[in-house]
Design a protein around this motif. Structure first.
Motif: not given
Length: 369
Positions: A41-45, A50-51, A173-174, A197-202
């Motif tokens: 689910f984490e991968r798919e969400f 696009g995060i 995504t903003m 929680v979504l993030t693109s920050d490692e």
């Protein structure tokens, strides 16, 4: 038959076999905690948005709390948000030790007035927390510019905005990170509590994964505090995987309900919801406004139509937050809305005949006022 604002049973009847299969998939997997269903689910969400990263947690409140902590928010900091929201948004801020700071909302959209945010920023401000309310997004361009100018982080509260977009960009995504709730009533909801929680920050991603699991990177060894047990349950993750594939259909059905309301209730004196420029509304709730709200609700209740108020008490007026020191009149738009807004039945499986009964009853009541 009593008509309520939400009912999951028609949807469950339609999706029952898939839901039960999800449960069987988990129970027969051999792993009941942080297994393949959560990872998938984490991968798919994350991919849908696009995060880079999604971290599943146990509920939406902790999604906000852990998101703030992973962004470095803690005691002594201030977080700017709104009072016209569900209380958990503010409870989560308070639980980090930070201080919630409220700004007013726009009268037409009920969303955060980003023009007021600049005046609320102080040297203690650490994070901006916009709430994408009722199914549409805050002006994130304006908010993002403020954050960059003042060196602040942004955590989006997306609990009510699954599938919503602003200028083509999905909610979540903003900002620097985004908190989601999967409470059963949500546009994407499970059969209990859940969040992410979504993030693109490692760095934020790694912090979140520690924070939701006792502060551990390896079993039995804590490397980060304060920490929590806030894991997304495997069963809920597997249900969410199945329902995520139907999210677009859920949104389309909600928009169809909203269209019928707009057509059936025009010229009645009700103020109906309108998407603001750039927003694609998903109608998590269908909130209308009328100065004689309470009379309307009483008249409908007499006909077994029980509606809801989202929300009857602005958070800054609650006794639990009296220590913040907001006087009556501090947020005039928010306070005025709380006396006039109410929600009509809204869910994807709402039968057309039930919706038509609500419209007919509303028109009758409004015409007699």
């Amino acid at each position: 038959m009593t008509i309520n604002v939400w009912d999951y049973l028609p949807e469950y009847e339609k999706e029952r076999q898939d839901i039960l299969d999800a449960v069987e998939t988990v129970f027969s997997s051999g792993q009941l905690v942080l297994g393949e269903s959560v990872r998938s689910f984490e991968r798919e969400f994350a991919k849908r948005h696009g995060i880079s990263h999604c971290v599943g947690v146990d509920n939406g409140t902790n999604a906000v709390k852990l998101g703030l902590q992973a962004l470095g928010v803690g005691p002594g900091d201030e977080v700017i948000t709104v009072s016209n929201t569900a209380a958990p948004t503010v409870v989560a801020i308070d639980s980090t030790g930070a201080t919630p700071v409220f700004v007013d909302v726009h009268e037409d959209s009920f969303l955060m007035n980003t023009d007021a945010v600049a005046d609320a920023i102080t040297p203690r401000t650490k994070c901006l927390l916009p709430v994408h309310l009722y199914g549409q997004c805050v002006d994130m361009d304006a908010l993002g510019e403020l954050a960059r100018r003042h060196g602040l982080t942004v955590l989006e509260d997306c609990a009510q905005a699954h599938g919503a977009t602003r200028n083509g960009r999905p909610a979540g995504t903003m900002g620097d990170a985004a908190a989601f709730s999967f409470y059963p009533t949500k546009v994407l909801g499970t059969y209990g509590d859940g969040g992410a929680v979504l993030t693109s920050d490692e760095r934020v991603n790694q912090s979140l994964r520690r924070l939701r699991y006792y502060g551990m990177e390896e079993r039995y060894y804590v490397v980060q505090t304060p920490c929590h047990n806030s894991r997304l349950d495997e069963v809920h993750a597997e249900i969410l995987r199945r329902k995520l594939r139907r999210l677009d259909a859920y949104v389309a059905a909600r928009r169809a309900v909203a269209d019928r309301y707009a057509e059936g209730l025009r010229d009645t004196g009700l103020v109906l919801p309108q998407p603001t420029t750039g927003n694609d509304h998903v109608y998590y709730v269908y909130v209308v406004r009328h100065p004689r709200r309470d009379e309307i609700l009483d008249a409908l209740k007499a006909q077994d139509i029980v509606l809801n108020i989202s929300y009857p008490w602005p958070v800054h007026t609650m006794t639990g937050f009296a220590h913040l020191g907001y006087a009556e009149g501090a947020l005039p738009v928010t306070e005025a809305l709380a006396k006039e807004i109410f929600s009509l039945p809204m869910y994807p499986s709402l039968p057309v005949e039930v919706q038509e009964k609500v419209i007919s009853a509303l028109r009758e009541v409004l015409s007699s006022l």
